[in-house]
Design a protein around this motif. Structure first.
Motif, PDB file in Angstrom:
ATOM      1  N   TRP A 278     -21.524  86.472  -9.113  1.00  0.00           N
ATOM      2  CA  TRP A 278     -22.195  85.306  -8.355  1.00  0.00           C
ATOM      3  C   TRP A 278     -22.802  85.920  -6.912  1.00  0.00           C
ATOM      4  O   TRP A 278     -22.800  85.264  -5.995  1.00  0.00           O
ATOM      5  CB  TRP A 278     -21.477  84.196  -8.077  1.00  0.00           C
ATOM      6  N   GLN A 279     -22.951  87.244  -6.986  1.00  0.00           N
ATOM      7  CA  GLN A 279     -23.486  87.918  -5.593  1.00  0.00           C
ATOM      8  C   GLN A 279     -25.011  88.154  -5.865  1.00  0.00           C
ATOM      9  O   GLN A 279     -25.391  88.624  -6.757  1.00  0.00           O
ATOM     10  CB  GLN A 279     -22.532  89.232  -5.463  1.00  0.00           C
TER      11      GLN A 279
ATOM     12  N   HIS B 125     -18.536  75.321  -3.902  1.00  0.00           N
ATOM     13  CA  HIS B 125     -17.807  75.081  -2.688  1.00  0.00           C
ATOM     14  C   HIS B 125     -17.336  73.344  -2.863  1.00  0.00           C
ATOM     15  O   HIS B 125     -16.229  72.941  -2.327  1.00  0.00           O
ATOM     16  CB  HIS B 125     -18.667  74.734  -1.618  1.00  0.00           C
ATOM     17  N   GLU B 126     -17.938  72.485  -3.456  1.00  0.00           N
ATOM     18  CA  GLU B 126     -17.778  71.136  -3.900  1.00  0.00           C
ATOM     19  C   GLU B 126     -17.057  70.941  -5.064  1.00  0.00           C
ATOM     20  O   GLU B 126     -16.844  69.687  -5.542  1.00  0.00           O
ATOM     21  CB  GLU B 126     -19.228  70.254  -3.782  1.00  0.00           C
TER      22      GLU B 126
ATOM     23  N   ASN C 135     -32.328  83.424  -6.006  1.00  0.00           N
ATOM     24  CA  ASN C 135     -32.088  84.882  -6.244  1.00  0.00           C
ATOM     25  C   ASN C 135     -31.282  84.971  -7.669  1.00  0.00           C
ATOM     26  O   ASN C 135     -31.045  83.986  -8.380  1.00  0.00           O
ATOM     27  CB  ASN C 135     -30.860  85.437  -5.093  1.00  0.00           C
ATOM     28  N   TYR C 136     -30.783  86.211  -7.900  1.00  0.00           N
ATOM     29  CA  TYR C 136     -30.258  86.446  -9.275  1.00  0.00           C
ATOM     30  C   TYR C 136     -28.958  87.185  -9.156  1.00  0.00           C
ATOM     31  O   TYR C 136     -28.998  88.313  -8.359  1.00  0.00           O
ATOM     32  CB  TYR C 136     -31.164  87.140 -10.227  1.00  0.00           C
ATOM     33  N   GLY C 137     -27.768  87.000  -9.805  1.00  0.00           N
ATOM     34  CA  GLY C 137     -26.675  87.909  -9.820  1.00  0.00           C
ATOM     35  C   GLY C 137     -26.673  88.606 -11.148  1.00  0.00           C
ATOM     36  O   GLY C 137     -27.537  89.466 -11.256  1.00  0.00           O
TER      37      GLY C 137
ATOM     38  N   GLU D 125     -31.903  83.700   4.987  1.00  0.00           N
ATOM     39  CA  GLU D 125     -31.425  84.961   5.622  1.00  0.00           C
ATOM     40  C   GLU D 125     -29.973  85.099   5.234  1.00  0.00           C
ATOM     41  O   GLU D 125     -29.288  86.146   5.215  1.00  0.00           O
ATOM     42  CB  GLU D 125     -31.345  84.761   7.255  1.00  0.00           C
ATOM     43  N   SER D 126     -29.482  84.222   4.250  1.00  0.00           N
ATOM     44  CA  SER D 126     -28.235  84.350   3.743  1.00  0.00           C
ATOM     45  C   SER D 126     -27.831  85.272   2.735  1.00  0.00           C
ATOM     46  O   SER D 126     -28.869  85.266   1.746  1.00  0.00           O
ATOM     47  CB  SER D 126     -27.534  82.949   3.242  1.00  0.00           C
ATOM     48  N   LYS D 127     -26.942  85.868   2.359  1.00  0.00           N
ATOM     49  CA  LYS D 127     -26.615  86.621   1.247  1.00  0.00           C
ATOM     50  C   LYS D 127     -25.353  85.753   0.248  1.00  0.00           C
ATOM     51  O   LYS D 127     -24.760  86.739  -0.357  1.00  0.00           O
ATOM     52  CB  LYS D 127     -26.266  87.980   1.460  1.00  0.00           C
ATOM     53  N   LYS D 128     -25.106  84.624   0.598  1.00  0.00           N
ATOM     54  CA  LYS D 128     -24.405  83.896  -0.032  1.00  0.00           C
ATOM     55  C   LYS D 128     -24.933  82.635  -0.760  1.00  0.00           C
ATOM     56  O   LYS D 128     -25.899  81.833  -0.292  1.00  0.00           O
ATOM     57  CB  LYS D 128     -23.161  83.364   0.943  1.00  0.00           C
TER      58      LYS D 128
END
Length: 406
Positions: A315-316, A365-366, A327-329, A340-343
């Motif tokens: 999941w990175q 997270h939830e 994005n894709y992991g 700007e995030s990488k999370k």
């Protein structure tokens, strides 16, 4: 009216999220033949009433039903839905027909099987990572290590997982001089065509992200060669059976039980017939149910299937050539917290193939998951913004393009 709705859509979930083994700083080289883990994932029945109260389950169920009734009546959604949080199912409902030819004689069931289309890639990626944890492969292994006559060099398993290989797309790569056979091809035939005709690659390896079904066709073939098992047997032995996914099969499975409660794909009311590439697998081909996919979600978020360390890698986000939220992991798409995030804020995969529209979406997270399986081509499956707002009790949740495409 409300009592009727609650009677239909509320029930006690069979499972919850729980860790069953400790994390390891190194790949866990436990046997690929892992013992069943699904029995460890159940929520303690005594905790369910308190969980339901804390997550406002009744209120969310009513709001979700309002959303899906509109999707059915206004946008023509036909399919099954399950939404759960903290191991407790909040909403579970079926709308419409498995086959429009028979209509009332063939209404959808909770164990109706849907073609997951590209959502199948999540299983292919996890099959590869099972072999990785077992020490059978390395993520930087070249394709030629397993497929010696593969004509494209400089591509490793990690690039295939993250759609960074630059391979040509098999569905468009072969002209009539190569594709002469009338029998629909399987993975081995596609690999043979690649070796014979060497169609021009899309890009240089690892230069950029390019979503491409060829990557996952190759990965499924590598799993077969490393394990010595047909891909459907590997999935059953190492994923479906250990997780308790009794209603999940690959389209190539030679077992009549796959046809029980199997749906048909439609565009409008037109049934979609067999496609030339239906027997190419890894990029698509898994049939499953909403309840089995809930088990899949719980297993992915536990330590009894793959280690937390490995799932963190899956999941990175892996591609940043272009700024954006998507994005894709490894086998999973994700929506980032900001450009700007990488999370990842959300992890998901959607699918479309010959009338089937599917979505598997969760917020780590939830701790909630949204599973939507439709067997009639319909873009409303991918419109999730209002659902996220309900689940997060936040009018600003899901600030993104409301419709996702595969």
């Amino acid at each position: 009216m409300r009592g009727t709705i609650y009677q239909t859509i509320l029930f006690v979930a069979l499972g919850g999220l729980a860790a069953c083994t400790s994390n390891s700083s190194k790949p866990d080289k436990k046997s690929v033949n892992a013992p069943p883990c699904y029995e460890t994932l159940d929520v303690d029945q005594r905790e369910i009433p308190e969980i339901r109260e804390k997550i406002h389950a009744d209120k969310k169920a009513w709001q979700l039903d309002t959303i899906f009734q509109k999707k059915v009546k206004r946008e023509g959604f036909n399919g099954d839905v399950l939404v759960a949080q903290r191991g407790v199912v909040i909403y579970r409902k079926k709308f419409g027909y498995a086959s429009f030819d028979r209509k009332m004689q063939d209404t959808l069931k909770f164990d109706s099987k849907f073609q997951l289309a590209s959502m199948s890639k999540t299983f292919t990626a996890m099959a590869v990572l099972k072999l990785y944890e077992a020490g059978k492969i390395k993520l930087d292994d070249s394709v030629q290590k397993f497929i010696p006559d593969f004509p494209y060099h400089g591509i490793n398993i990690q690039m295939l997982l993250s759609h960074r290989s630059g391979l040509p797309y098999y569905a468009y790569a072969f002209d009539d001089s190569v594709r002469k056979v009338r029998t629909p091809p399987d993975n081995n035939q596609i690999l043979k065509w690649f070796a014979q005709s060497r169609p021009k690659p899309y890009n240089r390896p690892n230069r950029s992200f390019a979503y491409n079904n060829s990557n996952y066709m190759v990965l499924a073939s590598i799993v077969e060669r490393v394990s010595g098992l047909p891909f459907d047997q590997f999935l059953k032995k190492n994923i479906f059976d250990p997780i308790g996914m009794k209603n999940t099969y690959l389209s190539t499975t030679k077992n009549d039980s796959i046809n029980m409660n199997r749906t048909m794909g439609y565009e409008g009311r037109r049934k979609i017939q067999t496609d030339y590439y239906d027997f190419v697998i890894g990029d698509k081909g898994v049939y499953s149910t909403i309840d089995d996919l809930f088990k899949w979600y719980k297993a992915l978020n536990s330590d009894c299937f793959l280690s937390k360390k490995t799932m963190k890698e899956a999941w990175q986000p892996r591609s940043f050539e272009r700024k954006g939220l998507k994005n894709y992991g490894y086998g999973f798409r994700m929506m980032l917290k900001d450009a700007e995030s990488k999370k990842a804020r959300y992890v998901y995969h959607n699918g479309w193939w010959k009338g089937y529209s599917t979505l598997f979406w969760f917020n780590p997270h939830e701790d909630y998951v949204v599973i939507i399986l439709g067997n009639r081509k319909n873009g409303t499956v991918y419109k999730v913004k209002s659902i996220l707002q309900v689940m997060e009790e936040d009018a600003n949740a899901g600030e993104m393009d409301d419709e996702l495409t595969d």
